[in-house]
Write a protein that holds these residues in place. Structure first.
Motif, PDB file in Angstrom:
ATOM      1  N   GLY A 282       0.830  -1.195   0.000  1.00  0.00           N
ATOM      2  CA  GLY A 282       0.000   0.000   0.000  1.00  0.00           C
ATOM      3  C   GLY A 282       0.862   1.242   0.000  1.00  0.00           C
ATOM      4  N   ALA A 283       0.242   2.371   0.274  1.00  0.00           N
ATOM      5  CA  ALA A 283       0.945   3.651   0.372  1.00  0.00           C
ATOM      6  C   ALA A 283       0.133   4.563   1.277  1.00  0.00           C
ATOM      7  N   THR A 284       0.820   5.481   1.924  1.00  0.00           N
ATOM      8  CA  THR A 284       0.150   6.380   2.867  1.00  0.00           C
ATOM      9  C   THR A 284      -0.870   7.276   2.180  1.00  0.00           C
ATOM     10  N   TRP A 285      -0.674   7.593   0.919  1.00  0.00           N
ATOM     11  CA  TRP A 285      -1.563   8.483   0.186  1.00  0.00           C
ATOM     12  C   TRP A 285      -2.756   7.763  -0.459  1.00  0.00           C
ATOM     13  N   CYS A 286      -2.784   6.456  -0.396  1.00  0.00           N
ATOM     14  CA  CYS A 286      -3.809   5.643  -1.072  1.00  0.00           C
ATOM     15  C   CYS A 286      -5.069   5.561  -0.205  1.00  0.00           C
ATOM     16  N   GLU A 287      -6.159   6.142  -0.684  1.00  0.00           N
ATOM     17  CA  GLU A 287      -7.402   6.143   0.095  1.00  0.00           C
ATOM     18  C   GLU A 287      -7.926   4.738   0.387  1.00  0.00           C
ATOM     19  N   PRO A 288      -8.011   3.834  -0.597  1.00  0.00           N
ATOM     20  CA  PRO A 288      -8.480   2.482  -0.267  1.00  0.00           C
ATOM     21  C   PRO A 288      -7.557   1.776   0.744  1.00  0.00           C
ATOM     22  N   CYS A 289      -6.253   2.061   0.690  1.00  0.00           N
ATOM     23  CA  CYS A 289      -5.325   1.478   1.661  1.00  0.00           C
ATOM     24  C   CYS A 289      -5.643   1.999   3.062  1.00  0.00           C
ATOM     25  N   GLN A 290      -5.911   3.289   3.165  1.00  0.00           N
ATOM     26  CA  GLN A 290      -6.266   3.891   4.453  1.00  0.00           C
ATOM     27  C   GLN A 290      -7.555   3.282   4.982  1.00  0.00           C
ATOM     28  N   ARG A 291      -8.522   3.091   4.119  1.00  0.00           N
ATOM     29  CA  ARG A 291      -9.799   2.491   4.532  1.00  0.00           C
ATOM     30  C   ARG A 291      -9.593   1.042   4.986  1.00  0.00           C
ATOM     31  N   PHE A 292      -8.747   0.310   4.270  1.00  0.00           N
ATOM     32  CA  PHE A 292      -8.463  -1.075   4.657  1.00  0.00           C
ATOM     33  C   PHE A 292      -7.828  -1.105   6.048  1.00  0.00           C
ATOM     34  N   HIS A 293      -6.854  -0.261   6.269  1.00  0.00           N
ATOM     35  CA  HIS A 293      -6.204  -0.202   7.595  1.00  0.00           C
ATOM     36  C   HIS A 293      -7.234   0.060   8.688  1.00  0.00           C
TER      37      HIS A 293
ATOM     38  N   GLU B 209       0.037  -2.724 -11.087  1.00  0.00           N
ATOM     39  CA  GLU B 209      -0.419  -1.479 -11.690  1.00  0.00           C
ATOM     40  C   GLU B 209      -1.151  -0.621 -10.670  1.00  0.00           C
ATOM     41  N   LEU B 210      -1.818  -1.278  -9.734  1.00  0.00           N
ATOM     42  CA  LEU B 210      -2.666  -0.581  -8.776  1.00  0.00           C
ATOM     43  C   LEU B 210      -2.370  -1.052  -7.362  1.00  0.00           C
ATOM     44  N   ILE B 211      -2.741  -0.225  -6.391  1.00  0.00           N
ATOM     45  CA  ILE B 211      -2.693  -0.623  -4.990  1.00  0.00           C
ATOM     46  C   ILE B 211      -4.053  -0.338  -4.385  1.00  0.00           C
ATOM     47  N   PRO B 212      -4.391  -0.996  -3.313  1.00  0.00           N
ATOM     48  CA  PRO B 212      -3.587  -1.964  -2.584  1.00  0.00           C
ATOM     49  C   PRO B 212      -3.417  -3.264  -3.361  1.00  0.00           C
ATOM     50  N   LEU B 213      -2.318  -3.924  -3.063  1.00  0.00           N
ATOM     51  CA  LEU B 213      -2.027  -5.244  -3.617  1.00  0.00           C
ATOM     52  C   LEU B 213      -2.054  -6.235  -2.465  1.00  0.00           C
ATOM     53  N   PHE B 214      -2.741  -7.333  -2.665  1.00  0.00           N
ATOM     54  CA  PHE B 214      -2.752  -8.456  -1.727  1.00  0.00           C
ATOM     55  C   PHE B 214      -2.291  -9.661  -2.527  1.00  0.00           C
TER      56      PHE B 214
ATOM     57  N   ILE C  25      -4.799  -9.925  -5.775  1.00  0.00           N
ATOM     58  CA  ILE C  25      -5.746  -8.914  -6.249  1.00  0.00           C
ATOM     59  C   ILE C  25      -5.059  -7.570  -6.084  1.00  0.00           C
ATOM     60  N   GLU C  26      -5.426  -6.634  -6.932  1.00  0.00           N
ATOM     61  CA  GLU C  26      -4.837  -5.313  -6.826  1.00  0.00           C
ATOM     62  C   GLU C  26      -5.872  -4.249  -7.137  1.00  0.00           C
ATOM     63  N   GLY C  27      -5.709  -3.114  -6.451  1.00  0.00           N
ATOM     64  CA  GLY C  27      -6.564  -1.966  -6.674  1.00  0.00           C
ATOM     65  C   GLY C  27      -7.881  -2.051  -5.934  1.00  0.00           C
ATOM     66  N   SER C  28      -8.548  -0.927  -5.880  1.00  0.00           N
ATOM     67  CA  SER C  28      -9.860  -0.836  -5.248  1.00  0.00           C
ATOM     68  C   SER C  28     -10.516   0.460  -5.699  1.00  0.00           C
ATOM     69  N   ILE C  29     -11.767   0.577  -5.378  1.00  0.00           N
ATOM     70  CA  ILE C  29     -12.476   1.824  -5.624  1.00  0.00           C
ATOM     71  C   ILE C  29     -12.226   2.755  -4.441  1.00  0.00           C
ATOM     72  N   LYS C  30     -12.505   4.031  -4.644  1.00  0.00           N
ATOM     73  CA  LYS C  30     -12.413   4.999  -3.562  1.00  0.00           C
ATOM     74  C   LYS C  30     -13.802   5.173  -2.966  1.00  0.00           C
ATOM     75  N   GLY C  31     -13.840   5.750  -1.793  1.00  0.00           N
ATOM     76  CA  GLY C  31     -15.109   6.089  -1.169  1.00  0.00           C
ATOM     77  C   GLY C  31     -15.543   5.116  -0.099  1.00  0.00           C
ATOM     78  N   PRO C  32     -16.704   5.410   0.492  1.00  0.00           N
ATOM     79  CA  PRO C  32     -17.169   4.642   1.648  1.00  0.00           C
ATOM     80  C   PRO C  32     -17.527   3.189   1.350  1.00  0.00           C
ATOM     81  N   THR C  33     -17.716   2.835   0.094  1.00  0.00           N
ATOM     82  CA  THR C  33     -18.058   1.447  -0.239  1.00  0.00           C
ATOM     83  C   THR C  33     -16.829   0.613  -0.600  1.00  0.00           C
ATOM     84  N   ALA C  34     -15.642   1.187  -0.468  1.00  0.00           N
ATOM     85  CA  ALA C  34     -14.411   0.480  -0.856  1.00  0.00           C
ATOM     86  C   ALA C  34     -14.262  -0.853  -0.145  1.00  0.00           C
TER      87      ALA C  34
END
Length: 176
Positions: free
Chosen positions: A80-91, A128-133, A147-156
Motif C-alpha cells: 500500500g501507500a500512505t496516500w492511497c485512500e483504499p489502503c487507508q480504509r483497509f487499515h 499497476e494498482l494498490i492496494p495489492l494483496f 488482487i490489486e486496486g480498489s475503488i475509492k469512497g465509503p463502499t471500498a
C-alpha cells in the motif's frame, strides 16, 4: 449488516483450516502449537511492517512463511501507500475488527510502495494498482494469486475489497 458479517460459514471454515498450512510468517512471541480451528481461532489479523527498500524482499517473505508454518498462522503480502485512500480504509477496517473473521490468524506483511517500488517489482510484487494483496510462493516471490486496486469512497471495503479478498482466500483454500 455489512457484507463482511454476511461472509459464508463455509468460506470461513475453509480459510481457517487452510491459510495456516499454505502461508507462514511468525513474529517473536508466537509459539508452535496445534493448528487453529475455525471455532477456536479468533486471532485478529496483524500488520507486520516489512523492511523498506533493498533487494531482500523475497528472502524476508520466505523467512516469514517458514516462521508462520511453525507458529500456525498465515501470511499475505500487502502493498500500500500512505496516500492511497483504499489502503487507508483497509487499515481502518482491520483496526476496527471488520476483518477479524476473514483474516483470523493472518499476518499481513505490509510493504510501502513508495519506499520499495523497485525491490517489490524485482521480487514479483509489482502491480499497476494498490492496494495489492498477494500470496507468496515458497521462495518468497510473488505469485499469481493476487488482487490489486480498489475503488475509492465509503463502499471500498464492503462492496469492493471484502468480496475480492473472500474470493482470493477461497481460491487459495481450494488449491490446498
Amino acid at each position: 449488516m455489512s457484507a463482511f458479517r454476511r461472509c459464508s460459514r463455509a468460506v470461513v471454515v475453509a480459510l481457517a483450516t487452510t491459510l495456516p498450512a499454505c502461508q507462514s510468517g511468525a513474529s517473536p512471541g508466537h509459539t508452535a502449537g496445534p493448528a487453529p480451528s475455525a471455532a477456536t481461532d479468533r486471532r485478529r489479523p496483524l500488520f507486520v511492517k516489512a523492511p523498506t527498500g533493498g533487494d531482500r524482499i523475497a528472502p524476508y517473505v520466505a523467512n516469514q512463511l517458514a516462521r508462520g508454518r511453525e507458529g500456525h498462522y498465515g501470511v499475505l503480502v500487502y502493498v500500500g501507500a500512505t496516500w492511497c485512500e483504499p489502503c487507508q480504509r483497509f487499515h481502518r477496517a482491520v483496526e476496527a475488527g471488520e476483518f477479524d473473521v476473514l483474516l483470523a490468524g493472518v499476518h499481513l506483511l505490509e510493504f510501502d510502495l513508495d519506499a520499495s517500488r523497485d525491490a517489490l517489482h524485482d521480487a514479483g510484487y509489482g502491480s499497476e494498482l494498490i492496494p495489492l494483496f498477494a500470496f507468496p510462493n515458497d521462495d518468497g516471490t510473488g505469485s499469481d494469486r493476487r488482487i490489486e486496486g480498489s475503488i475509492k469512497g465509503p463502499t471500498a471495503i464492503d462492496q469492493n475489497l471484502l468480496p475480492r479478498l473472500q474470493k482470493l482466500l477461497a481460491d487459495q483454500a481450494a488449491r490446498r
